[in-house]
Design a protein around this motif. Structure first.
Motif, PDB file in Angstrom:
ATOM      1  N   THR A  14      97.295 102.882 -19.498  1.00  0.00           N
ATOM      2  CA  THR A  14      98.306 102.022 -20.133  1.00  0.00           C
ATOM      3  C   THR A  14      98.396 100.632 -19.492  1.00  0.00           C
ATOM      4  OG1 THR A  14      99.958 103.048 -18.714  1.00  0.00           O
ATOM      5  CG2 THR A  14      99.785 103.885 -20.969  1.00  0.00           C
ATOM      6  N   LYS A  25      89.467 103.383 -20.552  1.00  0.00           N
ATOM      7  CA  LYS A  25      89.570 102.552 -19.344  1.00  0.00           C
ATOM      8  C   LYS A  25      88.268 102.614 -18.541  1.00  0.00           C
ATOM      9  CE  LYS A  25      92.132 104.162 -15.796  1.00  0.00           C
ATOM     10  NZ  LYS A  25      93.316 104.430 -14.960  1.00  0.00           N
ATOM     11  N   GLN A 102      90.468 117.131 -22.519  1.00  0.00           N
ATOM     12  CA  GLN A 102      91.839 117.485 -22.161  1.00  0.00           C
ATOM     13  C   GLN A 102      92.686 117.162 -23.388  1.00  0.00           C
ATOM     14  OE1 GLN A 102      93.473 115.025 -19.049  1.00  0.00           O
ATOM     15  NE2 GLN A 102      95.004 116.534 -18.455  1.00  0.00           N
TER      16      GLN A 102
END
Ligand code: UTP
Length: 277
Positions: A14, A25, A102
């Protein structure tokens, strides 16, 4: 003997929004190479060629990166531009890449537990690609330093570094006894403590060697700080019943999960890697 490296790469990132809205990222580049490729190269330099990556929604670019791009390769075949793909082609040739997703981002401990299916019942490394680590020339890369230490001690090891006291609340922090120069037997481990509650200023960074009993411990570890399953809580249990070491690695770490660290790492990579090629 450490054959696999787990890359938890499912976080939302974030702090880099909006760049990370549809791009992982871990694919942010230091100049022209994505963070996760530096991580894979470090694992390979440690003698590991099984790369196990925990991804999540919106992370498919990672899988595509470690695969052949036929159209692109066909276009640049026979030109000087081919050289730019030499390193990544080598990684694709000598490593195996496996992936699992995940589904809910319930913390680093949960991401590691999700990776059990890729690791199985053997000791393994964990590398957080947003911690970019460099060493002086002639010195072992950080993960190789840890693999060598594992060969001696055969227990879980976390990489640690001294951080300013007022920054302990950004890290997992250990308390322990120095058994050999730079090697601490962990007695306490606290996730993101306020400076007043921190057992030391020795902070855990994104390199671990874990023994596989960590999975059974993670399964029964309740959610900790921020309601997330914390690897530090599971490691504290492991330290209580067995042995966990904190290792002050030789080298320098850049926190590429923060904007300032990412800029510093970019400048470093430009000066020391890109320009020297
Ligand atoms: P961070 O705490 O840096 O979180 O995770 P983040 O989501 O990546 O980034 P910010 O804070 O929102 O900007 C540390 C590492 O653990 C992984 C992340 O991908 C990162 O490599 N992680 C974290 C997971 O894989 N799953 C999780 O549920 C949480």
């Amino acid at each position: 003997m450490i054959r696999k490296c787990l890359f938890p790469a499912a976080g939302y990132g974030t702090r880099f929004l909006p760049a990370t809205k549809s791009m992982p990222k871990e694919m942010l580049p230091l100049v022209n190479k994505p963070l996760i490729q530096y991580g894979v190269e470090e694992a390979l330099a440690a003698g590991i060629n099984g790369m196990a990556i925990v991804t999540g929604r919106g992370k498919r670019a990672i899988e595509d990166h470690f695969d052949i791009s036929y159209e692109l390769e066909h276009q640049i075949a026979g030109t000087s531009k081919e050289a730019a793909l030499k390193d990544i082609r080598h990684l694709i040739n000598v490593c195996t890449f496996s992936y699992t997703r995940q589904v809910e981002m319930k913390g680093l401990g949960h991401a590691i537990l999700t990776g059990e299916t890729l690791i199985g019942n053997e000791p393994f490394a964990v590398l957080l690609a947003d911690d970019y680590c460099v060493t002086e020339s002639g010195e072992d890369p950080v993960l190789l330093q840890m693999v060598k230490l594992y060969q001696k001690y055969r227990c879980s090891i976390v990489a640690i570094e001294e951080v300013p006291h007022d920054e302990t609340s950004k890290y997992g922090v250990i308390g322990g006894v120095e058994e050999a120069p730079g090697v601490y037997r962990v007695r306490q481990m606290v996730e993101k403590p306020d400076p007043a509650d921190a057992p030391s200023n020795l902070a855990i960074i994104g390199r671990y060697i874990l023994t596989p009993d960590i999975f059974d411990i993670l399964r029964v570890t309740p959610p900790g700080r921020n309601g997330e399953l914390q690897i530090t809580d599971a490691l504290m249990t492991q330290a209580t019943y067995g042995r966990v070491l904190g290792f002050k690695f030789k080298g320098r770490r850049f926190d590429c999960g923060s904007v300032e660290g990412f800029i510093d790492a970019t400048n470093y990579a430009y000066q020391h890697i890109y320009k020297r090629k």
